[in-house]
Design an enzyme around this catalytic site. Structure first.
Site, short mmCIF file in Angstrom:
data_model
loop_
_atom_site.label_atom_id
_atom_site.label_comp_id
_atom_site.label_asym_id
_atom_site.label_seq_id
_atom_site.Cartn_x
_atom_site.Cartn_y
_atom_site.Cartn_z
N CYS A 39 39.50 13.74 -1.52
CA CYS A 39 40.75 14.48 -1.53
C CYS A 39 41.66 13.91 -0.45
O CYS A 39 41.25 13.79 0.71
CB CYS A 39 40.48 15.96 -1.30
SG CYS A 39 42.00 16.96 -1.20
N CYS A 43 40.77 20.82 -5.60
CA CYS A 43 39.75 20.60 -4.57
C CYS A 43 39.22 21.96 -4.13
O CYS A 43 40.00 22.85 -3.77
CB CYS A 43 40.36 19.86 -3.39
SG CYS A 43 39.24 19.67 -1.99
N CYS A 67 42.19 16.68 2.44
CA CYS A 67 41.15 17.18 3.35
C CYS A 67 39.93 16.26 3.49
O CYS A 67 39.07 16.52 4.32
CB CYS A 67 40.70 18.57 2.93
SG CYS A 67 39.71 18.61 1.41
N CYS A 99 40.12 22.63 -0.13
CA CYS A 99 41.47 22.93 0.37
C CYS A 99 42.41 23.51 -0.69
O CYS A 99 43.52 23.91 -0.36
CB CYS A 99 42.09 21.69 0.99
SG CYS A 99 42.58 20.42 -0.20
N CYS A 135 40.93 13.73 -15.55
CA CYS A 135 42.16 12.95 -15.46
C CYS A 135 42.85 13.36 -14.15
O CYS A 135 43.39 14.46 -14.04
CB CYS A 135 43.02 13.26 -16.69
SG CYS A 135 44.44 12.20 -16.87
#
Length: 137
Positions: free
Chosen positions: A53, A102, A56, A105, A125
């Protein structure tokens, strides 16, 4: 352009401040936007590593699960661990899709579709702007 409800950052999670994100990362991760197809830095990348991510650093996808879906966005068969992402129904734009965020976060990543080549049959995707690639090794 917004796909769903904007993201609220959870308290107590180590997340980049908004001002440290690029405008494109902010639009995708915080405002649930979508980058144009074939424009992101990872749509055609074949480097080994782990996609994390961008907000984070949570490990999300392994490069060995990435495949060419022909859509213009990085596509994966499965996340590193299912708990790394959360799934939400997205009814924006007159469509019903499954949005993925995510789990650490709450940053918007992209969408999951039931037409992937792996054993799960899923195509994750994902927007390049929501990812950073940590090289293998």
């Amino acid at each position: 352009m917004s796909d769903s409800t904007p993201t609220t950052k959870p308290a107590g999670v180590n997340v980049k401040p908004d001002e440290e994100l690029t405008p494109e990362q902010y639009q995708v991760l915080r405002q649930c936007g979508t980058e144009p197809a074939f424009s992101g830095k990872y749509w055609d990348t074949k480097d080994d590593g782990t996609y994390c991510c961008a907000a984070c650093g949570t490990e999300l996808f392994a490069s060995d699960t990435k495949f060419d879906s022909g859509t213009g966005w990085p596509s994966f068969t499965d996340p590193v661990v299912a708990e790394a992402v959360t799934l939400h129904e997205d009814r924006a734009y007159g469509m019903v899709r499954i949005e993925c965020k995510c789990a650490n976060c709450g940053g918007h990543l992209g969408h999951v579709f039931p037409d992937g080549p792996g054993t799960s049959g899923q195509r994750w995707c994902i927007n390049s702007a929501s990812l950073d690639l940590a090289p293998k090794g």
